[in-house]
Design a protein around this motif. Structure first.
Motif, PDB file in Angstrom:
ATOM      1  N   UNK A 111      44.442  12.883  39.376  1.00 14.41           N
ATOM      2  CA  UNK A 111      45.247  13.544  38.338  1.00 14.41           C
ATOM      3  C   UNK A 111      46.707  13.728  38.746  1.00 14.41           C
ATOM      4  N   UNK A 112      47.228  12.758  39.477  1.00 13.97           N
ATOM      5  CA  UNK A 112      48.613  12.858  39.958  1.00 13.97           C
ATOM      6  C   UNK A 112      49.638  12.783  38.828  1.00 13.97           C
ATOM      7  N   UNK A 113      49.219  12.387  37.630  1.00 15.51           N
ATOM      8  CA  UNK A 113      50.133  12.339  36.486  1.00 15.51           C
ATOM      9  C   UNK A 113      50.362  13.721  35.876  1.00 15.51           C
ATOM     10  N   UNK A 114      49.572  14.705  36.286  1.00 15.12           N
ATOM     11  CA  UNK A 114      49.681  16.046  35.710  1.00 15.12           C
ATOM     12  C   UNK A 114      50.891  16.799  36.240  1.00 15.12           C
ATOM     13  N   UNK A 115      51.282  17.808  35.501  1.00 14.45           N
ATOM     14  CA  UNK A 115      52.423  18.652  35.833  1.00 14.45           C
ATOM     15  C   UNK A 115      51.919  20.054  36.158  1.00 14.45           C
ATOM     16  N   UNK A 116      52.551  20.685  37.135  1.00 16.66           N
ATOM     17  CA  UNK A 116      52.166  22.031  37.556  1.00 16.66           C
ATOM     18  C   UNK A 116      52.638  23.074  36.554  1.00 16.66           C
ATOM     19  N   UNK A 117      51.717  23.973  36.222  1.00 12.82           N
ATOM     20  CA  UNK A 117      52.018  25.114  35.361  1.00 12.82           C
ATOM     21  C   UNK A 117      51.501  26.363  36.062  1.00 12.82           C
ATOM     22  N   UNK A 118      52.324  27.398  36.093  1.00 15.11           N
ATOM     23  CA  UNK A 118      51.909  28.693  36.619  1.00 15.11           C
ATOM     24  C   UNK A 118      51.969  29.702  35.477  1.00 15.11           C
ATOM     25  N   UNK A 119      50.912  30.500  35.373  1.00 14.62           N
ATOM     26  CA  UNK A 119      50.839  31.513  34.325  1.00 14.62           C
ATOM     27  C   UNK A 119      50.882  32.888  34.967  1.00 14.62           C
ATOM     28  N   UNK A 120      51.902  33.634  34.632  1.00 15.73           N
ATOM     29  CA  UNK A 120      52.034  35.013  35.075  1.00 15.73           C
ATOM     30  C   UNK A 120      51.198  35.875  34.122  1.00 15.73           C
TER      31      UNK A 120
END
Length: 129
Positions: A111-120
């Motif tokens: 899944x290297x095409x995915x983008x990192x998302x962080x949810x506060x």
């Protein structure tokens, strides 16, 4: 530990590799999709692409629901509401993706095409049945 997420809910979120259901919404059109995640100290980390990512770019207000069930009978569920941030840092994305992939038994670079998302996380609710 996060002040918004009760200790028991944190323990449940960290307990085992379960799918989370991410809810996004753009122009009053909700979209819910399963995905892998990790949780630590009031922050959900995930990697994604496609419609989920496009929706987050337009509206960062999201929800993540996680439930554990046995043969369809719920044991517990946690619902988190928060604000998502897209993280454009390749090294950080790779680190998080590899941790999540290890948690769920996938190859490190899957899944290297995915983008990192962080949810506060802003608020949390949970139920143990």
């Amino acid at each position: 530990m996060s002040d918004q997420v009760p200790d028991e809910a944190e323990r449940l979120l960290e307990s085992e590799p379960l799918a989370g259901f991410l809810a996004t919404s753009v122009e009053d059109k909700p979209h819910v999709a399963p995905l892998w995640y990790q949780y630590a100290d009031g922050v959900i980390e995930l990697t994604t692409t496609g419609r989920k990512l496009a929706n987050i770019r337009e509206n960062p207000r999201v929800s993540l629901a996680v439930q554990k069930a046995d043969a369809g009978t719920p044991e517990w569920m946690v619902t988190l509401l928060g604000t998502a941030e897209i993280v454009e840092d390749a090294a950080e994305e790779r680190r998080v993706r590899r941790e999540i992939n290890a948690k769920y038994g996938a190859e490190p670079d899957a899944f290297s095409e995915n983008t990192l998302v962080k949810i506060d996380v802003g608020t949390a609710s949970y139920t143990v049945y």
